[in-house]
Enzyme design. Structure first.
Site, PDB file in Angstrom:
ATOM      1  N   LEU A 315       0.853  -1.205   0.206  1.00 56.26           N
ATOM      2  CA  LEU A 315      -0.158  -0.029  -0.063  1.00 56.26           C
ATOM      3  C   LEU A 315       0.815   1.221  -0.121  1.00 56.26           C
ATOM      4  CD1 LEU A 315      -2.773  -0.905   2.559  1.00 56.26           C
ATOM      5  CD2 LEU A 315      -2.668  -1.358   0.161  1.00 56.26           C
ATOM      6  N   GLY A 355       2.406  -9.389   6.380  1.00 55.33           N
ATOM      7  CA  GLY A 355       2.760  -8.423   7.408  1.00 55.33           C
ATOM      8  C   GLY A 355       2.720  -7.143   6.901  1.00 55.33           C
ATOM      9  N   GLY A 356       2.293  -6.241   7.927  1.00 53.92           N
ATOM     10  CA  GLY A 356       2.153  -4.723   7.921  1.00 53.92           C
ATOM     11  C   GLY A 356       1.100  -4.350   6.727  1.00 53.92           C
ATOM     12  N   ASP A 357       1.512  -3.818   5.859  1.00 52.55           N
ATOM     13  CA  ASP A 357       0.530  -3.658   4.636  1.00 52.55           C
ATOM     14  C   ASP A 357       0.855  -4.282   3.511  1.00 52.55           C
ATOM     15  OD1 ASP A 357       2.996  -2.285   4.189  1.00 52.55           O
ATOM     16  OD2 ASP A 357       2.361  -0.465   3.283  1.00 52.55           O
ATOM     17  N   GLU A 358       1.431  -5.501   3.500  1.00 56.20           N
ATOM     18  CA  GLU A 358       1.930  -6.291   2.432  1.00 56.20           C
ATOM     19  C   GLU A 358       0.938  -7.296   2.096  1.00 56.20           C
ATOM     20  OE1 GLU A 358       6.754  -5.637   2.079  1.00 56.20           O
ATOM     21  OE2 GLU A 358       5.789  -7.395   3.359  1.00 56.20           O
TER      22      GLU A 358
END
Length: 438
Positions: A315, A355-358
């Site tokens: 993102l 993970g995170g925005d992945e």
């Protein structure tokens, strides 16, 4: 009667707790003692002249006739066990000893009611069997089949159904039907519903609304209430059908309890497995499950000489949104992003958050790289639309997407992930360069 007077010999059989019967060569009762009324439910007057075999449970008739013939041939029979149908329709287990009186042309038989002993033994075996099956096998279908067989040793069941709730209502759904099929909307279903919602045993007489005969249902009780219901159905057959009673409910209750424990254990294991393999925020597969699915997809693609692709999605502006609007807003954004990506792909494709925005999308069985590009375009368009993040916050969020495919670019899990990751960073660099030029 004078206490000193002897007891008439003819009245002695009526003092016995066991049944004493005289049966003629045609198989009809010619004499029964008073204990027969307690054991069979018929008065002596009703039993005399009645055919013995008509009272035997259908499943036991063939071997009962063979045993009777052996007695008539002069062989004394000791400890022969079978089941009779009482006047009220319930089954009674009897242990017989019999011999043939040639001068009188009569079978002289004595029967002891061993119903309680047999039911206790069958219940112990049923509970032990269910416990062993629950501990040894997480396959619920196998456990339900085992339950059906074991319940058949306790009650004369034509059908056994197991119903579990689904949906927000919740609505019960038959997850297992053993024996004669029963309609989802029939009387047994309604009985299971009543047992589930009342958390209490239910049973009923045969009705005229469907093909059901006697039926009973018990809740599968959990710590917070019923988690489902188990129902038992007997065929409508006035001559031989079981008449389920409160005693039958009490007999089946430990089985229902054991089933409830096994189901809850399985559900908890399934929940823990889901948590271990899925992202707790979005519910999407996590990195571990993605690798498992990718490994299986690569194996299929090799066998079938097919193509697959990975899309790696990152993102734009996510850190900025988190810093400006807070992590709660960022979490809502990730959940909405997951939903939009899922809506842009096929049901057979895998969308994972690693993970995170992945995010990663696994596309199986594609015809060409153009198919992967088309999906990437749909995801770009979906994520470019503004997101309603609550509290009056409406934000557009773009994404950088890189793709890699098999065969051609990579032929293993790690090399495919690395290629897609590198393609995503290249796409992000191009977006930044384009934005700078603008």
């Amino acid at each position: 009667m004078d206490p000193a007077s002897p007891i008439p010999i003819a009245s002695i059989p009526d003092l016995l707790l066991d049944a004493v019967c005289l049966v003629d060569a045609r198989g009809r009762f010619v004499f029964v003692n008073a204990a027969c009324e307690r054991i069979f439910g018929y008065t002596p007057q009703e039993m005399v002249g009645k055919s013995m075999i008509d009272m035997v449970a259908p499943a036991d008739r063939e071997r009962t006739l063979a045993a009777a013939q052996a007695v008539m041939d002069g062989r004394e029979h000791v400890d022969f066990e079978n089941r009779y149908v009482r006047k009220d329709g319930t089954l009674v287990h009897l242990m017989w000893s019999a011999r043939w009186s040639e001068p009188d042309q009569l079978r002289v038989a004595v029967a002891r009611d061993v119903t309680l002993q047999r039911r206790a033994g069958a219940l112990r075996e049923a509970l032990d069997g269910l416990c062993d099956a629950a501990l040894a096998d997480n396959d619920m279908a196998g456990l339900f089949r085992r339950s059906h067989a074991l319940i058949g040793t306790l009650l004369p069941a034509a059908s056994v159904v197991l119903a579990l709730p689904e949906g927000p209502e919740p609505t019960l759904r038959f997850v297992f039907q053993g024996g004669q099929r029963v309609p989802e909307g029939g009387a047994l279903r309604r009985l299971c519903d009543d047992a589930f919602h009342s958390n209490a045993a239910q049973w009923r007489e045969p009705g005229t609304d469907d093909a059901c005969g006697q039926a009973l249902a018990l809740p599968l009780a959990g710590p917070a209430g019923a988690i489902g219901a188990i129902g038992v159905l007997a065929l409508r057959n006035p001559a031989t059908a079981a008449r389920f009673t409160e005693a039958d409910c009490a007999l089946l209750a430990p089985v229902a309890q054991q089933l409830a424990v096994a189901i809850q254990r399985n559900q908890e294991q399934a929940r823990l497995h889901f948590l271990a393999m899925h992202d707790d925020l979005t519910g999407l597969p996590n990195r571990r499950l993605l690798r498992e699915r990718l490994d299986a997809a690569l194996a299929r693609a090799r066998r079938q000489q097919a193509m697959l692709a990975l899309l790696f999605i990152d993102l734009d502006r996510f850190k900025q949104i988190n810093d400006q609007h807070g992590h709660a807003c960022g979490d809502r954004l990730l959940q909405q992003v997951a939903a939009r990506i899922g809506a842009a792909v096929r049901d057979t494709d895998t969308v994972a958050r690693i993970g995170g925005d992945e995010f990663v999308v696994l596309l199986e069985d594609i015809a060409s790289t153009a198919d992967a590009d088309a999906v990437a375009g749909k995801i770009h368009a979906a994520l470019a639309l503004s997101f309603d993040l609550g509290d009056g916050i409406h934000l557009p969020v773009g994404a950088s997407i890189g793709s890699a495919h098999y065969p051609g670019q990579a032929d293993a899990i790690d090399s495919l992930l690395d290629a897609a990751d590198a393609a995503m960073y290249a796409a992000k660099a191009r977006r930044k360069a384009a934005a700078g030029c603008a």
